[in-house]
Design an enzyme around this catalytic site. Structure first.
Site, PDB file in Angstrom:
ATOM      1  CB  CYS A   1      -0.902  -0.001   1.236  1.00  0.00           C
ATOM      2  SG  CYS A   1      -1.822  -1.537   1.474  1.00  0.00           S
TER       3      CYS A   1
ATOM      4  N   GLY B   1      13.821 -12.025  -8.334  1.00  0.00           N
ATOM      5  CA  GLY B   1      15.078 -12.650  -7.934  1.00  0.00           C
ATOM      6  C   GLY B   1      16.058 -11.668  -7.322  1.00  0.00           C
TER       7      GLY B   1
END
Length: 641
Positions: A2, A368
């Site tokens: 958020c 990653g």
């Protein structure tokens, strides 16, 4: 995931709403404001619903008795275990969000909740009982949090663009920070382009009372600073444990009430995450980039490797097709969204992929990021081990090595890399470690500064935050581990993670980073350096761990970064922008840089006498940032004078 903001002091509900509009992209699903004029507290929240999509997850969230209010950005991956403990204590819950767990854990444990959290977060808790505001940021700095202190009180926000809506006067430019953006392409430490705006550091918390910072401390320190003992276990155990820890991290971070996808560049790190995520969801959808015209000379095209991994694992792969013209055209938008003048085209990759994922209904992507920073993999890690071949030379000889390498032809990749490799050869100890992060030498950079910029700097070295950080490490720490500590604290938080958050959230997408699971970070610190960088082979242990899952040619492919054709951009796609933003009139009005010196740099870069493309990009980004955030008809002040 958020956006949060707030003010403790003098604030009205209308400015809060206006500020929230600036970060609506971070939370398109819901919004809320808590305002207590008598207490001088205002909190705002924009929600991207990931866990518990019901109204029970609405924020700002109040405790049952109304004594504590929480605004929270992020995910707590161990929230289910924490909830079970709280329920055993007789604490009830209205919904099943991690936000409610965080709120109740604070009620039960107070500030002691912080070391119990494994996740990515920035949050603020208003405690009406003590009239204090507690702010905290996750240990690795995955989620951003900016703050400022002004005459009207204490202000914080997930992004600078929102914070400035609550700050009466932005104040002067921070020349020390601007010097760091130019030196490293990003700014290590708490600085931002504005002196009045700071970052809460990774693993840091603070308590605010009566609109002023009362206390701040580090609730989390990297394992290297905690005296973590290097493991003495055998090779097979290290390989198996690395794989098991990564698998557990991936499983934790796939918890969501919405679909989860993944980045897949074709490199080892993203491929490893996808391989283990596929065990949980065989239908996971993956996304990658195709650059029209291919990668820049000297870089490897990722797309064939990404397709190879997708075919090998049997997962879908969506490809975003882009071209240099589109990327160059989006540079100004990128700087505005980042809030900081990071001189790197890679953030646009994150934006494009996140936009495509969101269009296809994916709100969460696994990344990653962090693999190189835990297990090695960057060129500077190989360069560090290669020092044994020349570091014993007398300093005058090493200085000569730096000078000669700097005279090599900068128009080819080998010449550029050798010049960069030996540019700090004359330095010793930690100074040489920090130098590996530099993009331009100090003397070359200082020639670009205007006289007033130079005076405002007051001789503060760009390396200061990183050198101070290393001084706190135990003196006997392995040099490779010292370098990795810099990667984890600075390069990740102040560069990679910052742009990943800002650009993914611009599209309303949450990015999770399994490599930065706190248990995996702790375990990686226990792995002896010889299992990480073995000669020229970086990430040796991770490569061995993933051999049963990925093709050999993917695991052992050459390491490459994103190959945006930046050097061509400076001669073609960005030439008009370069002529406008870095013109003599523009530079003279801004007063930061010497127009004649900048024009000489452009000419030298065009002729191939130097490789200054990234320095020029950094100058461009700083001017774009100033035009976006400062220009209101007046000249910005340098350090407030």
């Amino acid at each position: 995931m958020c956006g949060i903001l707030g003010c403790y002091g003098t604030v009205g509900a209308e400015p809060l709403t206006r500020a929230m509009d600036r970060i609506a992209h971070r939370g398109p699903d819901d919004s809320g404001v808590y305002h207590d004029a008598d207490a001088g507290i205002g909190l705002g929240h924009r929600r991207l619903s990931i866990v518990d999509l019901s109204v029970a997850g609405h924020q700002p969230m109040l405790s049952a008795d109304g004594s504590v209010v929480l605004v929270f950005n992020g995910e707590i991956y161990n929230f289910r275990e924490l909830r079970a403990e709280l329920e055993d204590q007789g604490i009830g819950f209205q919904g099943h969000s991690d936000t409610e767990v965080l709120l109740n854990l604070y009620l039960a444990a107070g500030e002691a909740l912080l070391p119990r959290l494994n996740g990515i977060f920035a949050f603020a808790l208003w405690d009406r009982r003590s009239r204090t505001l507690l702010l905290a940021r996750d240990g690795l700095g995955v989620k951003p949090l900016y703050y400022a202190c002004s005459d009207s009180g204490f202000i914080f926000a997930s992004e600078i663009k929102a914070l400035l809506q609550l700050l009466p006067e932005p104040g002067g430019l921070d020349t020390a920070a601007l010097q760091r953006y130019l030196t490293f392409l990003w700014c290590p430490g708490e600085g931002t382009p504005l002196r009045s705006v700071r970052k809460l550091l990774p693993g840091e918390a603070m308590v605010v009372r009566a609109g002023r910072i009362e206390r701040r401390w580090n609730w989390y320190r990297l394992p290297a600073f905690r005296g973590v003992v290097t493991s003495t276990c055998d090779q097979d155990s290290v390989i198996n444990n690395t794989r098991d820890h990564l698998r557990t991290a991936v499983q934790r971070q796939m918890v969501a009430d919405v679909p989860v996808g993944a980045f897949l560049s074709g490199g080892l790190d993203s491929s490893a995450v996808v391989a283990l995520a596929r065990e949980q969801n065989p239908d996971i959808r993956c996304f990658t980039i195709e650059m029209a015209g291919g990668a820049e000379a000297g870089a490897t095209d990722d797309l064939p490797y990404a397709r190879r991994v997708a075919e090998h694992l049997g997962v879908s792969l969506e490809v975003v097709q882009i071209d240099a013209g589109r990327m160059a055209g989006d540079l100004e938008r990128m700087v505005a969204q980042l809030d900081e003048p990071l001189a790197d085209p890679a953030p646009l990759n994150v934006l494009y992929i996140s936009q495509l994922a969101r269009e296809q209904g994916i709100k969460v992507l696994l990344s990653g990021a962090g693999g190189d920073d835990l297990f090695t993999g960057y060129r500077r890690h190989r360069a560090l081990l290669a020092e044994r071949w020349w570091s014993w030379l007398p300093r005058p000889v090493r200085d000569g090595l730096a000078q000669v390498s700097g005279m090599l032809d900068q128009r080819n990749a080998l010449g550029r890399r050798l010049a960069k490799l030996f540019s700090g050869a004359g330095l010793d100890g930690d100074a040489r470690l920090v130098h590996y992060f530099r993009w331009v030498n100090r003397a070359d950079l200082e020639r670009l500064f205007s006289p007033q910029f130079r005076r405002a700097l007051q001789d503060e070295p760009a390396e200061a935050p990183m050198l101070a950080y290393l001084r706190d490490l135990p003196a006997d720490t392995d040099r490779l581990e010292r370098l990795l500590a810099l990667e984890q604290r600075f390069f990740l938080a102040d560069h990679n993670l910052l742009y990943t958050d800002k650009m993914s959230m611009a599209a309303g997408v949450e990015v999770r980073v399994p490599f930065l699971d706190l248990e995996l970070v702790d375990y990686a610190a226990r792995i002896p350096a010889r299992f990480k960088q073995r000669g020229k082979e970086g990430k040796w242990v991770l490569k061995k761990a993933m051999e049963p899952y990925l093709p050999h040619d993917v695991i052992y492919r050459p390491k490459t970064g994103f190959g945006a054709p930046l050097r061509r951009w400076m001669r073609h796609e960005l030439r008009e922008l370069l002529g406008d933003l870095l013109s003599e009139d523009s530079l003279r009005r801004r007063g930061l840089f010497d127009p004649a010196a900048v024009q000489r740099l452009i000419a030298d870069n065009d002729a191939g006498r130097v490789d200054a493309s990234y320095t020029l990009l950094s100058l461009l980004c700083i001017e774009i940032w100033c035009r976006t955030y400062l220009d209101t008809g007046g000249q910005p002040r340098l350090n407030g004078v």
